[in-house]
Write a protein that holds these residues in place. Structure first.
Motif, PDB file in Angstrom:
ATOM      1  N   ALA A  16       0.825  -1.206   0.000  1.00 42.36           N
ATOM      2  CA  ALA A  16       0.000   0.000   0.000  1.00 42.36           C
ATOM      3  C   ALA A  16       0.861   1.259   0.000  1.00 42.36           C
ATOM      4  CB  ALA A  16      -0.928  -0.013   1.212  1.00 42.36           C
ATOM      5  N   LEU A  17       1.896   1.284   0.828  1.00 44.31           N
ATOM      6  CA  LEU A  17       2.760   2.455   0.896  1.00 44.31           C
ATOM      7  C   LEU A  17       3.509   2.667  -0.423  1.00 44.31           C
ATOM      8  CD1 LEU A  17       4.087   1.967   4.525  1.00 44.31           C
ATOM      9  CD2 LEU A  17       2.788   3.958   3.704  1.00 44.31           C
ATOM     10  N   HIS A  18       4.022   1.602  -1.002  1.00 53.18           N
ATOM     11  CA  HIS A  18       4.735   1.737  -2.271  1.00 53.18           C
ATOM     12  C   HIS A  18       3.787   2.185  -3.384  1.00 53.18           C
ATOM     13  CE1 HIS A  18       8.935   0.059  -1.891  1.00 53.18           C
ATOM     14  NE2 HIS A  18       8.454  -0.123  -0.670  1.00 53.18           N
ATOM     15  N   ALA A  19       2.580   1.629  -3.429  1.00 55.21           N
ATOM     16  CA  ALA A  19       1.619   2.023  -4.462  1.00 55.21           C
ATOM     17  C   ALA A  19       1.210   3.484  -4.287  1.00 55.21           C
ATOM     18  CB  ALA A  19       0.400   1.108  -4.410  1.00 55.21           C
ATOM     19  N   HIS A  20       0.979   3.879  -3.055  1.00 58.24           N
ATOM     20  CA  HIS A  20       0.620   5.273  -2.764  1.00 58.24           C
ATOM     21  C   HIS A  20       1.748   6.217  -3.163  1.00 58.24           C
ATOM     22  CE1 HIS A  20      -1.025   8.727  -0.593  1.00 58.24           C
ATOM     23  NE2 HIS A  20       0.146   8.862   0.005  1.00 58.24           N
ATOM     24  N   GLU A  21       2.971   5.860  -2.816  1.00 57.71           N
ATOM     25  CA  GLU A  21       4.117   6.708  -3.136  1.00 57.71           C
ATOM     26  C   GLU A  21       4.376   6.773  -4.641  1.00 57.71           C
ATOM     27  OE1 GLU A  21       6.920   4.757  -0.637  1.00 57.71           O
ATOM     28  OE2 GLU A  21       6.137   5.697   1.188  1.00 57.71           O
ATOM     29  N   ALA A  22       3.884   5.786  -5.391  1.00 54.55           N
ATOM     30  CA  ALA A  22       4.005   5.795  -6.851  1.00 54.55           C
ATOM     31  C   ALA A  22       2.886   6.577  -7.513  1.00 54.55           C
ATOM     32  CB  ALA A  22       4.025   4.362  -7.382  1.00 54.55           C
ATOM     33  N   ALA A 377       6.476  -4.985  -2.023  1.00 54.47           N
ATOM     34  CA  ALA A 377       7.026  -3.866  -2.802  1.00 54.47           C
ATOM     35  C   ALA A 377       7.015  -4.182  -4.296  1.00 54.47           C
ATOM     36  CB  ALA A 377       8.445  -3.562  -2.333  1.00 54.47           C
ATOM     37  N   ARG A 378       7.343  -5.420  -4.654  1.00 54.78           N
ATOM     38  CA  ARG A 378       7.400  -5.790  -6.074  1.00 54.78           C
ATOM     39  C   ARG A 378       6.008  -5.785  -6.698  1.00 54.78           C
ATOM     40  NH1 ARG A 378      12.321  -7.876  -7.833  1.00 54.78           N
ATOM     41  NH2 ARG A 378      11.289  -8.913  -9.579  1.00 54.78           N
ATOM     42  N   ALA A 379       4.997  -6.210  -5.962  1.00 55.52           N
ATOM     43  CA  ALA A 379       3.626  -6.181  -6.485  1.00 55.52           C
ATOM     44  C   ALA A 379       3.205  -4.744  -6.787  1.00 55.52           C
ATOM     45  CB  ALA A 379       2.672  -6.830  -5.495  1.00 55.52           C
ATOM     46  N   ALA A 380       3.514  -3.822  -5.882  1.00 59.76           N
ATOM     47  CA  ALA A 380       3.162  -2.421  -6.110  1.00 59.76           C
ATOM     48  C   ALA A 380       3.878  -1.863  -7.334  1.00 59.76           C
ATOM     49  CB  ALA A 380       3.507  -1.599  -4.871  1.00 59.76           C
ATOM     50  N   ALA A 381       5.130  -2.262  -7.512  1.00 64.46           N
ATOM     51  CA  ALA A 381       5.908  -1.762  -8.647  1.00 64.46           C
ATOM     52  C   ALA A 381       5.405  -2.300  -9.980  1.00 64.46           C
ATOM     53  CB  ALA A 381       7.381  -2.119  -8.471  1.00 64.46           C
ATOM     54  N   ALA A 382       4.701  -3.432  -9.955  1.00 62.18           N
ATOM     55  CA  ALA A 382       4.247  -4.073 -11.196  1.00 62.18           C
ATOM     56  C   ALA A 382       2.835  -3.679 -11.595  1.00 62.18           C
ATOM     57  CB  ALA A 382       4.332  -5.598 -11.039  1.00 62.18           C
ATOM     58  N   LEU A 383       2.200  -2.806 -10.841  1.00 68.73           N
ATOM     59  CA  LEU A 383       0.788  -2.499 -11.081  1.00 68.73           C
ATOM     60  C   LEU A 383       0.516  -2.008 -12.492  1.00 68.73           C
ATOM     61  CD1 LEU A 383      -0.112  -0.841  -7.660  1.00 68.73           C
ATOM     62  CD2 LEU A 383      -1.172  -2.901  -8.621  1.00 68.73           C
ATOM     63  N   THR A 384       1.383  -1.201 -13.053  1.00 67.90           N
ATOM     64  CA  THR A 384       1.123  -0.613 -14.366  1.00 67.90           C
ATOM     65  C   THR A 384       1.794  -1.357 -15.514  1.00 67.90           C
ATOM     66  OG1 THR A 384       2.993   0.903 -14.038  1.00 67.90           O
ATOM     67  CG2 THR A 384       0.806   1.697 -13.392  1.00 67.90           C
ATOM     68  N   ARG A 385       2.472  -2.436 -15.218  1.00 66.65           N
ATOM     69  CA  ARG A 385       3.135  -3.189 -16.275  1.00 66.65           C
ATOM     70  C   ARG A 385       2.133  -4.081 -16.999  1.00 66.65           C
ATOM     71  NH1 ARG A 385       8.066  -5.243 -12.434  1.00 66.65           N
ATOM     72  NH2 ARG A 385       8.951  -3.174 -11.987  1.00 66.65           N
ATOM     73  N   PRO A 386       2.395  -4.395 -18.261  1.00 63.52           N
ATOM     74  CA  PRO A 386       1.509  -5.315 -18.989  1.00 63.52           C
ATOM     75  C   PRO A 386       1.401  -6.651 -18.256  1.00 63.52           C
ATOM     76  CG  PRO A 386       3.066  -4.263 -20.483  1.00 63.52           C
ATOM     77  CD  PRO A 386       3.509  -3.904 -19.098  1.00 63.52           C
TER      78      PRO A 386
END
Length: 507
Positions: A16-22, A377-386
């Motif tokens: 949640a924090l990583h997604a919010h910060e992104a 953290a990796r799940a949040a970073a992958a949210l916008t990837r295909p």
């Protein structure tokens, strides 16, 4: 992107924090209060800080060894490569890991680690410190919180997950989203004895199964060896044995060496089975002897354990204390890739709810908090990837139990389900017991009605997972790691890595 994170342990709050910060719009939905769950109960620490004779490569090797050859090498490499950054992040968010006088991090050692590489906080209160810091970090943001909300199901549209259905204040409602990250934890309350927090009933895994996601390795349930054998389940950290405590029987003999040359520092599954067998043979609990550590060291290094043992009438600085195994951690779960993607587009999973492949057949101590932080953290970073297809092996058909059909099952209750799982799908398994368990579980399922209350929905989730777990255990006909079939041989060391993963898909 509109993202829902379900769960508020280390994996969920990190995601949640990583997604919010992104820059994503994030909503946290949690079953109880923010931060409740198993993270806050974790005692031992977080593996991943290496001394001069240690390295990430050695940590990876220990992880694979503990996993009995079934750990995914790429997932393990991600874990140990990203680990230092995630520990540094926890420190930056306010986790006060214990330090020496010179300011260096104090490192502990636990079973199956060849070196001391585990950071801890408050002696034996690492999870509580991490949970408090992450909760405080979330509360400093404007992330919306939905507390005391039960996950009823995942919403699917055109083959993708697009939100969740929840039960809140007696009403069912829907929350739409572009992506959902499941971080709901495991399913310890499948068993009569568990270290897990109340409410750990496998809700996320069950919802994922109903949504069509693949799950795997549910037969790999880790039983922690040392739970205080008096009063409610209370874990005696493996770090106590890492500091030198021993396990003894009624003859004061260190019996675990009969099962493994590493004795008390053997992998958890080995120690737990040795304890169970010895306790049965002597018709009394075995004991953990920490008296050699002394009262001062025990109180300083393990203040929580010291307080609770004394509250329950034991002076563990003067006498050994009785211990017994209990269900602790689920190595299997919702199948994901290295970025938390499941087999259903729009659905991610991180933490104990997920089967990343890191743990294989048996989790290495203090890798669970690390896994939650790394893959959250990796799940949040992958949210916008295909979206990528998630490889999960060849699905296996659900085998039918071959036990006696038509056997009369006891009346269903959560307690009766937990007893059944403990006795027939627990530490020591065999074909007849697993078949008998499936007979009873199938009878209960056929007789069940649509649940409406939170408790009834939890029971339905436990029943679904109990069947999946027993099915997977019956299908894996060899002993490996935490899955021990007393009626089947253990595979040769060089063959264990070739054993297929148990994949179950909805029928």
């Amino acid at each position: 992107m509109n993202v829902i994170v379900v769960g508020s342990g280390i994996a969920g709050l990190t995601a949640a924090l990583h997604a919010h910060e992104a820059g994503h719009d994030v909503t946290i939905v949690t079953k109880r209060d923010l931060g409740d769950g198993c993270t806050g109960l974790a005692q031992g620490g977080v593996a991943g800080i290496y001394g001069p004779d240690d390295s990430a490569a050695l940590h990876a090797a220990d992880t694979r060894d503990a996993g009995a050859g079934l750990s995914d090498r790429d997932a393990v490499q991600v874990l140990v490569t990203d680990g230092a950054a995630r520990i540094a992040e926890l420190i930056a968010r306010g986790v006060g890991f214990d330090r020496a006088v010179d300011g260096t991090l104090l490192l502990g050692r636990e079973a199956a680690h060849r070196h001391a590489r585990i950071v801890h906080a408050g002696g034996d209160a690492t999870g509580a410190a991490i949970s408090a810091a992450l909760v405080a970090s979330v509360r400093r943001t404007d992330i919306p919180l939905v507390e005391h909300a039960f996950l009823v199901d995942l919403l699917r549209q055109e083959g993708a997950v697009r939100g969740i259905r929840i039960l809140l204040d007696g009403e069912v409602s829907e929350i739409p989203a572009d992506a959902v990250i499941l971080a709901t934890g495991g399913a310890g309350h499948l068993y009569a004895h568990t270290t897990n927090a109340a409410g750990t009933t496998g809700d996320g895994i069950a919802a994922a199964i109903r949504a069509g996601a693949a799950v795997a390795d549910l037969e790999f349930v880790q039983f922690h060896p040392t739970i205080l054998a008096k009063g409610p389940a209370f874990l005696i950290s493996e770090a106590v044995r890492g500091e030198g405590a021993t396990l003894i029987d009624d003859d004061a003999r260190r019996f675990v060496f009969d099962s493994h040359p590493d004795g008390e520092l053997a992998p958890r599954d080995v120690v737990a089975r040795a304890i169970a067998r010895r306790a049965t043979a002597q018709a009394a609990p075995v004991r953990l002897d920490a008296t050699m550590l002394g009262a001062e060291t025990l109180a300083r290094r393990f203040p929580t354990i010291d307080r609770v043992t004394r509250e329950r009438g034991f002076d563990w600085a003067r006498e050994p204390i009785p211990v017994t195994p209990a269900a602790h951690y689920l190595m299997g779960g919702v199948v994901t890739d290295l970025d938390g993607r499941t087999t259903v587009p729009g659905l991610f999973a991180a933490g104990e709810v997920a089967r990343t492949g890191v743990h294989g057949a048996n989790r290495l101590a203090s890798n669970s908090l690390l896994e939650g932080a790394v893959f959250g953290a990796r799940a949040a970073a992958a949210l916008t990837r295909p979206w990528a297809d998630v490889a999960h092996g060849s699905p296996q058909a659900r085998p039918r139990a071959e036990g006696s059909r038509g056997a009369i099952a006891p009346a269903f209750s959560r307690a009766s389900l937990q007893r059944l799982m403990w006795e027939d799908v627990g530490l020591l398994r065999n074909r007849d017991g697993l078949s008998r368990a499936l007979d009873v579980l199938q009878t209960w399922t056929a007789e069940s009605s649509a649940p409406t209350t939170v408790s009834a929905r939890e029971d339905a989730n436990l029943l679904l997972l109990a069947q999946a777990t027993a099915t997977a255990a019956l299908a894996r006909t060899v002993s490996v790691g935490a899955h021990h079939r007393v009626d089947a041989p253990e595979p040769a060391a060089d063959a264990s890595s070739r054993l297929p993963s148990s994949i179950l898909e909805p029928v």
